[in-house]
Design a protein around this motif. Structure first.
Motif, PDB file in Angstrom:
ATOM      1  N   ALA A 141      -2.818   0.672  11.004  1.00 46.36           N
ATOM      2  CA  ALA A 141      -2.189  -0.229  10.032  1.00 46.36           C
ATOM      3  C   ALA A 141      -1.934   0.489   8.708  1.00 46.36           C
ATOM      4  CB  ALA A 141      -3.070  -1.458   9.806  1.00 46.36           C
ATOM      5  N   ALA A 142      -2.920   1.275   8.245  1.00 44.37           N
ATOM      6  CA  ALA A 142      -2.748   2.010   6.990  1.00 44.37           C
ATOM      7  C   ALA A 142      -1.625   3.032   7.119  1.00 44.37           C
ATOM      8  CB  ALA A 142      -4.059   2.701   6.614  1.00 44.37           C
ATOM      9  N   VAL A 161      -1.044  -5.148   8.509  1.00 48.45           N
ATOM     10  CA  VAL A 161       0.015  -4.640   7.627  1.00 48.45           C
ATOM     11  C   VAL A 161       0.456  -5.744   6.664  1.00 48.45           C
ATOM     12  CG1 VAL A 161       2.400  -3.816   7.538  1.00 48.45           C
ATOM     13  CG2 VAL A 161       0.827  -2.898   9.259  1.00 48.45           C
ATOM     14  N   GLU A 162       0.687  -6.949   7.197  1.00 53.27           N
ATOM     15  CA  GLU A 162       1.131  -8.065   6.351  1.00 53.27           C
ATOM     16  C   GLU A 162       0.053  -8.436   5.341  1.00 53.27           C
ATOM     17  OE1 GLU A 162       3.160 -12.508   6.769  1.00 53.27           O
ATOM     18  OE2 GLU A 162       2.862 -11.248   8.541  1.00 53.27           O
ATOM     19  N   ALA A 163      -1.225  -8.402   5.776  1.00 53.95           N
ATOM     20  CA  ALA A 163      -2.325  -8.708   4.852  1.00 53.95           C
ATOM     21  C   ALA A 163      -2.385  -7.678   3.724  1.00 53.95           C
ATOM     22  CB  ALA A 163      -3.657  -8.729   5.612  1.00 53.95           C
ATOM     23  N   THR A 164      -2.093  -6.418   4.045  1.00 51.53           N
ATOM     24  CA  THR A 164      -2.094  -5.359   3.029  1.00 51.53           C
ATOM     25  C   THR A 164      -0.971  -5.577   2.022  1.00 51.53           C
ATOM     26  OG1 THR A 164      -3.039  -3.775   4.602  1.00 51.53           O
ATOM     27  CG2 THR A 164      -1.929  -2.867   2.671  1.00 51.53           C
ATOM     28  N   LEU A 165       0.215  -5.928   2.510  1.00 50.35           N
ATOM     29  CA  LEU A 165       1.338  -6.202   1.608  1.00 50.35           C
ATOM     30  C   LEU A 165       1.047  -7.424   0.734  1.00 50.35           C
ATOM     31  CD1 LEU A 165       4.313  -5.613   4.082  1.00 50.35           C
ATOM     32  CD2 LEU A 165       3.524  -4.079   2.268  1.00 50.35           C
ATOM     33  N   THR A 166       0.424  -8.436   1.334  1.00 51.92           N
ATOM     34  CA  THR A 166       0.056  -9.633   0.568  1.00 51.92           C
ATOM     35  C   THR A 166      -0.947  -9.281  -0.528  1.00 51.92           C
ATOM     36  OG1 THR A 166       0.435 -11.069   2.485  1.00 51.92           O
ATOM     37  CG2 THR A 166      -0.951 -11.945   0.718  1.00 51.92           C
ATOM     38  N   ALA A 167      -1.932  -8.445  -0.176  1.00 48.61           N
ATOM     39  CA  ALA A 167      -2.935  -8.007  -1.164  1.00 48.61           C
ATOM     40  C   ALA A 167      -2.263  -7.269  -2.314  1.00 48.61           C
ATOM     41  CB  ALA A 167      -3.978  -7.124  -0.493  1.00 48.61           C
ATOM     42  N   ALA A 168      -1.241  -6.471  -1.998  1.00 47.70           N
ATOM     43  CA  ALA A 168      -0.519  -5.719  -3.033  1.00 47.70           C
ATOM     44  C   ALA A 168       0.225  -6.650  -3.981  1.00 47.70           C
ATOM     45  CB  ALA A 168       0.459  -4.744  -2.389  1.00 47.70           C
ATOM     46  N   CYS A 181      -4.512  -3.211  -5.780  1.00 46.45           N
ATOM     47  CA  CYS A 181      -4.038  -3.093  -4.396  1.00 46.45           C
ATOM     48  C   CYS A 181      -2.588  -2.600  -4.385  1.00 46.45           C
ATOM     49  CB  CYS A 181      -4.138  -4.443  -3.680  1.00 46.45           C
ATOM     50  SG  CYS A 181      -5.823  -4.973  -3.329  1.00 46.45           S
ATOM     51  N   ALA A 182      -1.794  -3.065  -5.342  1.00 46.83           N
ATOM     52  CA  ALA A 182      -0.402  -2.620  -5.432  1.00 46.83           C
ATOM     53  C   ALA A 182      -0.338  -1.115  -5.672  1.00 46.83           C
ATOM     54  CB  ALA A 182       0.315  -3.376  -6.555  1.00 46.83           C
ATOM     55  N   LYS A 183      -1.206  -0.606  -6.575  1.00 47.41           N
ATOM     56  CA  LYS A 183      -1.237   0.833  -6.847  1.00 47.41           C
ATOM     57  C   LYS A 183      -1.660   1.610  -5.601  1.00 47.41           C
ATOM     58  CE  LYS A 183      -2.371   0.389 -11.773  1.00 47.41           C
ATOM     59  NZ  LYS A 183      -3.390   0.669 -12.803  1.00 47.41           N
ATOM     60  N   ALA A 184      -2.650   1.062  -4.881  1.00 48.61           N
ATOM     61  CA  ALA A 184      -3.135   1.747  -3.678  1.00 48.61           C
ATOM     62  C   ALA A 184      -2.031   1.839  -2.629  1.00 48.61           C
ATOM     63  CB  ALA A 184      -4.349   1.010  -3.116  1.00 48.61           C
ATOM     64  N   VAL A 185      -1.301   0.752  -2.440  1.00 47.33           N
ATOM     65  CA  VAL A 185      -0.201   0.752  -1.465  1.00 47.33           C
ATOM     66  C   VAL A 185       0.871   1.745  -1.877  1.00 47.33           C
ATOM     67  CG1 VAL A 185       1.726  -0.623  -0.589  1.00 47.33           C
ATOM     68  CG2 VAL A 185      -0.574  -1.569  -0.568  1.00 47.33           C
ATOM     69  N   ARG A 186       1.251   1.723  -3.158  1.00 47.05           N
ATOM     70  CA  ARG A 186       2.343   2.584  -3.631  1.00 47.05           C
ATOM     71  C   ARG A 186       1.995   4.069  -3.549  1.00 47.05           C
ATOM     72  NH1 ARG A 186       5.882   5.102  -3.770  1.00 47.05           N
ATOM     73  NH2 ARG A 186       7.756   5.117  -5.062  1.00 47.05           N
ATOM     74  N   MET A 241      -1.251   6.629   0.359  1.00 43.49           N
ATOM     75  CA  MET A 241      -2.436   7.352   0.829  1.00 43.49           C
ATOM     76  C   MET A 241      -3.543   6.401   1.266  1.00 43.49           C
ATOM     77  SD  MET A 241      -2.752  10.546  -1.828  1.00 43.49           S
ATOM     78  CE  MET A 241      -1.276  11.371  -2.446  1.00 43.49           C
ATOM     79  N   LEU A 242      -3.155   5.285   1.880  1.00 40.74           N
ATOM     80  CA  LEU A 242      -4.162   4.360   2.407  1.00 40.74           C
ATOM     81  C   LEU A 242      -4.835   4.962   3.636  1.00 40.74           C
ATOM     82  CD1 LEU A 242      -2.361   0.888   2.268  1.00 40.74           C
ATOM     83  CD2 LEU A 242      -4.148   1.735   0.755  1.00 40.74           C
ATOM     84  N   VAL A 243      -6.128   4.707   3.772  1.00 41.99           N
ATOM     85  CA  VAL A 243      -6.842   5.101   4.990  1.00 41.99           C
ATOM     86  C   VAL A 243      -7.299   3.872   5.776  1.00 41.99           C
ATOM     87  CG1 VAL A 243      -7.603   7.314   4.076  1.00 41.99           C
ATOM     88  CG2 VAL A 243      -9.034   5.301   3.730  1.00 41.99           C
ATOM     89  N   SER A 244      -7.228   2.706   5.139  1.00 41.53           N
ATOM     90  CA  SER A 244      -7.563   1.461   5.840  1.00 41.53           C
ATOM     91  C   SER A 244      -6.749   0.333   5.229  1.00 41.53           C
ATOM     92  CB  SER A 244      -9.064   1.160   5.743  1.00 41.53           C
ATOM     93  OG  SER A 244      -9.453   0.989   4.393  1.00 41.53           O
ATOM     94  N   ALA A 245      -6.629  -0.756   5.981  1.00 42.43           N
ATOM     95  CA  ALA A 245      -5.851  -1.909   5.513  1.00 42.43           C
ATOM     96  C   ALA A 245      -6.577  -2.600   4.363  1.00 42.43           C
ATOM     97  CB  ALA A 245      -5.620  -2.880   6.664  1.00 42.43           C
ATOM     98  N   LEU A 246      -5.829  -3.366   3.578  1.00 42.55           N
ATOM     99  CA  LEU A 246      -6.381  -4.117   2.462  1.00 42.55           C
ATOM    100  C   LEU A 246      -6.292  -5.612   2.755  1.00 42.55           C
ATOM    101  CD1 LEU A 246      -4.686  -2.165  -0.453  1.00 42.55           C
ATOM    102  CD2 LEU A 246      -7.137  -2.239  -0.026  1.00 42.55           C
ATOM    103  N   ALA A 247      -7.184  -6.371   2.143  1.00 40.49           N
ATOM    104  CA  ALA A 247      -7.131  -7.832   2.277  1.00 40.49           C
ATOM    105  C   ALA A 247      -7.828  -8.446   1.081  1.00 40.49           C
ATOM    106  CB  ALA A 247      -7.793  -8.286   3.572  1.00 40.49           C
ATOM    107  N   THR A 248      -7.218  -9.460   0.492  1.00 44.15           N
ATOM    108  CA  THR A 248      -7.842 -10.179  -0.612  1.00 44.15           C
ATOM    109  C   THR A 248      -7.188 -11.545  -0.741  1.00 44.15           C
ATOM    110  OG1 THR A 248      -8.420 -10.148  -2.963  1.00 44.15           O
ATOM    111  CG2 THR A 248      -6.280  -9.245  -2.359  1.00 44.15           C
ATOM    112  N   THR A 249      -7.981 -12.512  -1.209  1.00 39.17           N
ATOM    113  CA  THR A 249      -7.455 -13.847  -1.479  1.00 39.17           C
ATOM    114  C   THR A 249      -7.191 -14.026  -2.967  1.00 39.17           C
ATOM    115  OG1 THR A 249      -9.683 -14.748  -1.754  1.00 39.17           O
ATOM    116  CG2 THR A 249      -8.727 -14.805   0.458  1.00 39.17           C
TER     117      THR A 249
END
Length: 295
Positions: free
Chosen positions: A48-49, A122-129, A135-140, A143-151
């Motif tokens: 996913a990353a 992937v969608e959860a990572t984009l949502t987190a961004a 999270c937006a900086k990490a996605v941009r 260099m992600l090594v794992s997916a992101l998720a946050t509410t």
């Protein structure tokens, strides 16, 4: 940009299957330096990353749109009504779903099939961004090594999701797909072919062993974590059973006390009536005595 970031940007832009061999080869070139250890420590991204990293480099404009909309939503959220927020949340979901579809298509062009489970990550990572600026900086960074998720209520584990801390703030450059190989070229036999093939096979074996060691270590860590959580779950279940039993006892005791309270209330009311009647009788007797004494 530091040399480590330069190397990491190159590695995390490679096809997923090429990451580990390329990382180990680069670390071998830098053997004897501190940078070699840092490069060797770079973690292979999850599928996913890797898909998100690929999307950042191949579909940069779409990713920028997602991040821009997310930034605007974060700024406007405090002043919006509930209805407006619900509508914007719906639009955000539609945007992330559309970009995720494009990500699956791009990954397929690279020979990687994205399952529904990975697409959800992937969608959860984009949502987190869109929800969280870090999270937006990490996605941009790409260099992600794992997916992101946050509410948005709890912070995401951004530090654990990027290759190196310095990646926050880095923006992966856009890259086009590699052109297909040109067919029909005549290859001159190489007299060193056997030796080179053996050397290449040894390097491939070393890379495979390295990946196996990583996978084994990850499996052992996951197993240990599972065993620990399973033991904790059993312990909590036992405590819950004990508390349920105690609650049942307290409920029974409460019912008994309620019954006794009702009886005590009746006794109190009867005693209060008796006091009133006795007071009246005393007052009458007092009045009769005073009347007799005046004769």
């Amino acid at each position: 940009m530091s040399e480590l970031l330069d190397i990491a940007d190159e590695l995390y832009g490679l096809p997923l299957a090429d990451f580990t061999p390329a990382r180990d080869a680069r670390a071998k070139q830098l053997k004897g330096t501190d940078l070699a250890k840092q490069v060797k420590a770079l973690r292979k991204p999850s599928v996913a990353a890797w898909v998100v990293n690929l999307l950042v480099r191949r579909e940069t404009e779409q990713v920028e749109q997602v991040l821009s909309v997310g930034a605007a939503l974060r700024e406007a959220q405090a002043s919006m009504s509930g209805d407006a927020l619900r509508e914007l949340t719906k639009q955000r979901r539609q945007l992330t779903a559309a970009v995720t579809t494009q990500a699956r298509r791009t990954a397929r062009e690279e020979g990687t099939k994205v399952t529904d489970a990975i697409a959800d990550q992937v969608e959860a990572t984009l949502t987190a961004a869109m929800i969280d600026a870090d999270c937006a900086k990490a996605v941009r960074s790409g260099m992600l090594v794992s997916a992101l998720a946050t509410t948005g209520l709890d912070p995401a584990d951004v530090a654990g999701a990027i290759a190196v801390p310095e990646a926050l703030g880095f923006e992966a450059p856009s890259r086009d797909a590699e052109p297909p190989p040109r067919p029909g070229l005549h290859v001159v036999p190489d007299p060193e072919a056997d030796r080179k093939a053996i050397a290449a096979a040894r390097e491939a074996l070393e890379a495979a062993q390295s990946e196996l060691d990583e996978a084994t270590e990850a499996h052992e860590d996951a197993t240990a974590a599972y065993d620990e959580l399973e033991a904790r779950s059993l312990q909590l279940q036992a405590e819950l059973d004990e508390l349920r039993g105690r609650i049942a006892e307290l409920e029974s005791a409460a019912e008994e006390v309620d019954d006794e309270l009702s009886e005590a209330e009746e006794s109190r009311d009867e005693a209060e009536s008796a006091v009133v009647e006795a007071r009246k009788a005393r007052d009458a007797a007092q009045a009769a005595l005073e009347k007799l004494e005046k004769r």
